[in-house]
Design a protein around this motif. Structure first.
Motif, PDB file in Angstrom:
ATOM      1  N   THR A  60      -0.859  11.506  -7.150  1.00 22.30           N
ATOM      2  CA  THR A  60      -1.532  10.320  -7.700  1.00 22.30           C
ATOM      3  C   THR A  60      -0.743   9.708  -8.850  1.00 22.30           C
ATOM      4  N   HIS A  61       0.088  10.528  -9.522  1.00 21.44           N
ATOM      5  CA  HIS A  61       0.927   9.962 -10.584  1.00 21.44           C
ATOM      6  C   HIS A  61       1.885   8.910 -10.025  1.00 21.44           C
ATOM      7  N   VAL A 118       0.860  -1.186   0.000  1.00 15.79           N
ATOM      8  CA  VAL A 118       0.000   0.000   0.000  1.00 15.79           C
ATOM      9  C   VAL A 118       0.897   1.238   0.000  1.00 15.79           C
ATOM     10  N   LEU A 119       0.558   2.216  -0.832  1.00 15.00           N
ATOM     11  CA  LEU A 119       1.301   3.468  -0.887  1.00 15.00           C
ATOM     12  C   LEU A 119       0.418   4.603  -0.371  1.00 15.00           C
ATOM     13  N   LEU A 120       0.954   5.390   0.554  1.00 11.44           N
ATOM     14  CA  LEU A 120       0.251   6.581   1.049  1.00 11.44           C
ATOM     15  C   LEU A 120       0.661   7.780   0.192  1.00 11.44           C
ATOM     16  N   THR A 121      -0.309   8.469  -0.383  1.00 10.04           N
ATOM     17  CA  THR A 121       0.001   9.607  -1.246  1.00 10.04           C
ATOM     18  C   THR A 121      -0.899  10.791  -0.915  1.00 10.04           C
ATOM     19  N   LEU A 164      -5.150   7.911  -0.187  1.00 13.86           N
ATOM     20  CA  LEU A 164      -4.963   9.350  -0.120  1.00 13.86           C
ATOM     21  C   LEU A 164      -4.983   9.789   1.335  1.00 13.86           C
ATOM     22  N   LYS A 165      -4.057  10.676   1.695  1.00 11.48           N
ATOM     23  CA  LYS A 165      -4.042  11.259   3.037  1.00 11.48           C
ATOM     24  C   LYS A 165      -4.879  12.535   3.040  1.00 11.48           C
ATOM     25  N   PRO A 166      -5.670  12.774   4.087  1.00  9.38           N
ATOM     26  CA  PRO A 166      -5.941  11.890   5.236  1.00  9.38           C
ATOM     27  C   PRO A 166      -6.972  10.829   4.871  1.00  9.38           C
TER      28      PRO A 166
END
Length: 549
Positions: A102-103, A94-97, A119-121
């Motif tokens: 988003t790219h 999982v990647l937090l961005t 997406l944060k938060p």
């Protein structure tokens, strides 16, 4: 090797974020929902997280999910995931961005096969975090990954020391998991340990400690075997941990004698290397040598090699290879016998690399069903090995020096061998040469009636050509026969050296207070049940000796 069920370890969910506030928030939300079933581990940089992953790998833990922030100064989330997946390739990613990144998620899908981006938060987590992680955990569990908490051995089947270490661990009932150094999981473990794999085997303990090609004494000490006697003086010292020695130690300790058992390698002795023992009372279906040793072990065991025996007044002193010693009122010699070595050209070089003395059970299970195996010998141990091995390989050929099996193998076992289609017997045949580069590939065998030789394909060879006593260390102290077996009781009648007015007790050697039991005794029955009986009887005679002293 299979072992006892280890204490359950929860899989890990690892979070990586360089912002301490965000890192704590991620861990807090994950722990609130998953803390009872998973360990939540957090790191604040990619390098720290990779170090943590290597430690988890060495301890045998599993990682279910990585949650990594994209923007980190030392190492981006994508760079971290790219290295992390080499350590735990099945963990979900999982990647937090942030919205503007988003790219990065698209890039990560292509680079690290990203499972999801958040997406944060992510508030509220019940809607935006937990459903995502639930799905990833369900997918991860479907793969069937589990923790490997036991000792791990990374080696190669054709590496002789790898074979020796596995045999040492198995015979000492030290449970382990085996990994080939040339397969992906083995390579990952080596990388986690910082080893290149050029020196094998590599042992990784349950606590993550790494041992590279260690001697047996280091393995024993690291994995919890007792290697140092707890006292300097004992009532009884038993030398040898085979069936006779185990029985003597058990009976001696249970009858109130301060007893120490000294074993140079592993309990079970030669019986511990037998694939099946079928003449032992109480086990009508047979029992493996390892099982028998485990049933008998109830007593402190010290892994030491005895190299000398001295008489010092009423004390009997046993000296060890490292220069230390212990004293005791009485000694029981139960050192058994060791396999006689095959003198064929190339045999020594390939021992442990397809050539084996005895029949370690794990070797049979690793054989391929297309392999052709050869067994050298025609007695019961060879027959038992052939019957067991026939379940795993294409064919088993017994090479027997004699003209038939009848003179050396029990009738019931001959019947079993003859009833199995893929077991062949070649009589009057000997091995002249063992061929192969890093492992056995061919044998050159000879029919000694005609002198004709033949080259045969061989994947593995097991040797059972008799046994010899381990008694050189007793030279000049205890009377032995011409073959090195220890004389005792009535057999001492014409032997000079007995100094007491009374005759020696039945199992007493030429040194009063030193007894012998099992296969090392001259003219013993060479049967497990007889060895156990002699070990028990020797303790009774020790009591008689101590009462007289």
């Amino acid at each position: 090797m299979t072992g006892p069920v280890a204490k359950p370890r929860h899989p890990v969910i690892l979070t990586v974020d360089d912002d301490p506030a965000v890192s704590r928030a991620v861990a807090r939300d994950l722990r609130r929902h998953y803390g009872e079933r998973y360990r939540i581990v957090r790191a604040e940089s990619g390098p720290d997280a990779l170090e943590t992953l290597n430690e988890l790998k060495l301890r045998g833990d599993t990682v279910a999910v990585f949650v990594a922030d994209y923007r980190m100064p030392q190492m981006s989330g994508i760079e971290f995931l790219e290295e992390a997946m080499d350590i735990y390739p099945l963990a979900r990613r999982v990647l937090l961005t942030a919205y503007a990144d988003t790219h990065a998620a698209i890039e990560a899908i292509n680079v690290v096969d990203l499972d999801h981006y958040l997406l944060k938060p992510w508030d509220p987590p019940e809607e935006k975090l937990y459903p995502v992680v639930d799905g990833l955990l369900e997918a991860w569990h479907s793969v069937g990954v589990r923790a490997i908490p036991h000792t791990k051995v990374i080696g190669h089947p054709w590496n002789a020391r790898s074979t020796q270490v596995r045999d040492f661990l198995a015979r000492n009932q030290l449970y382990y998991n085996w990994f080939r150094a040339d397969e992906p999981e083995g390579r990952r473990l080596l990388e986690a340990a910082g080893e290149d794999g050029f020196t094998l085997p590599v042992i990784i303990t349950e606590q993550g400690e790494t041992l590279v090609n260690p001697p047996d004494t280091d393995i024993a000490a690291t994995l919890g075997l007792t290697t140092t006697p707890s006292k300097d003086f004992y009532d009884l010292a038993v030398i040898g941990g085979g069936p006779a020695g185990l029985a003597a130690a058990v009976y001696g300790a249970s009858e109130g004698l301060k007893t120490v058992l000294i074993e140079r390698t592993a309990t079970g002795g030669q019986a511990g290397q037998s694939s099946r023992i079928e003449n032992y009372l109480g086990f009508p279906d047979g029992v493996s040598g390892g099982q028998l040793a485990d049933r008998a072990r109830r007593q402190l065991i010290t892994a030491r090699k005895a190299v000398g025996l001295e008489v010092n007044g009423s004390a009997r002193t046993v000296r060890f290879a490292d220069g230390s010693s212990i004293d005791s009122h009485a000694v029981i010699l139960a050192t058994g016998v060791s396999y006689r070595q095959l003198s064929a050209v190339g045999c020594d070089r390939l021992t442990g690399a397809g050539v084996y003395y005895g029949a370690a059970s794990y070797v049979a299970t690793e054989c391929g069903d297309d392999e052709e195996a050869y067994i050298v010998g025609g007695a019961n141990s060879a027959g038992q090995c052939a019957v067991n091995l026939s379940k795993y390989v294409k064919s088993v050929t017994l090479l027997v020096r004699g003209a038939s099996l009848e003179s050396s193998m029990s009738h019931y076992l001959i019947q079993q061998v003859e009833a199995i289609d893929n077991i062949n017997v070649r009589t009057c045949t000997v091995v002249k040469e063992v061929c192969g580069d890093d492992h056995v590939e061919k044998l050159i065998i000879e029919d000694h009636r005609t002198g004709e030789t033949e080259e045969v394909t061989c994947a593995r060879m097991f040797i059972f050509i008799g046994a010899e006593p381990r008694t050189d260390w007793l030279n000049g102290v205890v009377a032995r026969d011409d073959h090195g077996f220890v004389l005792a009781g009535p057999d001492l009648k014409n032997v000079v050296g007995w100094t007491l007015d009374r005759p020696p007790h039945h199992l007493e050697t030429s040194v009063p207070g030193v007894f012998v039991a099992g296969d090392v005794r001259a003219d013993s029955a060479k049967r497990v049940a007889a060895a156990v009986g002699e070990g028990s009887m020797a303790v009774m005679l020790v009591h008689r000796y101590l009462a007289e002293a």
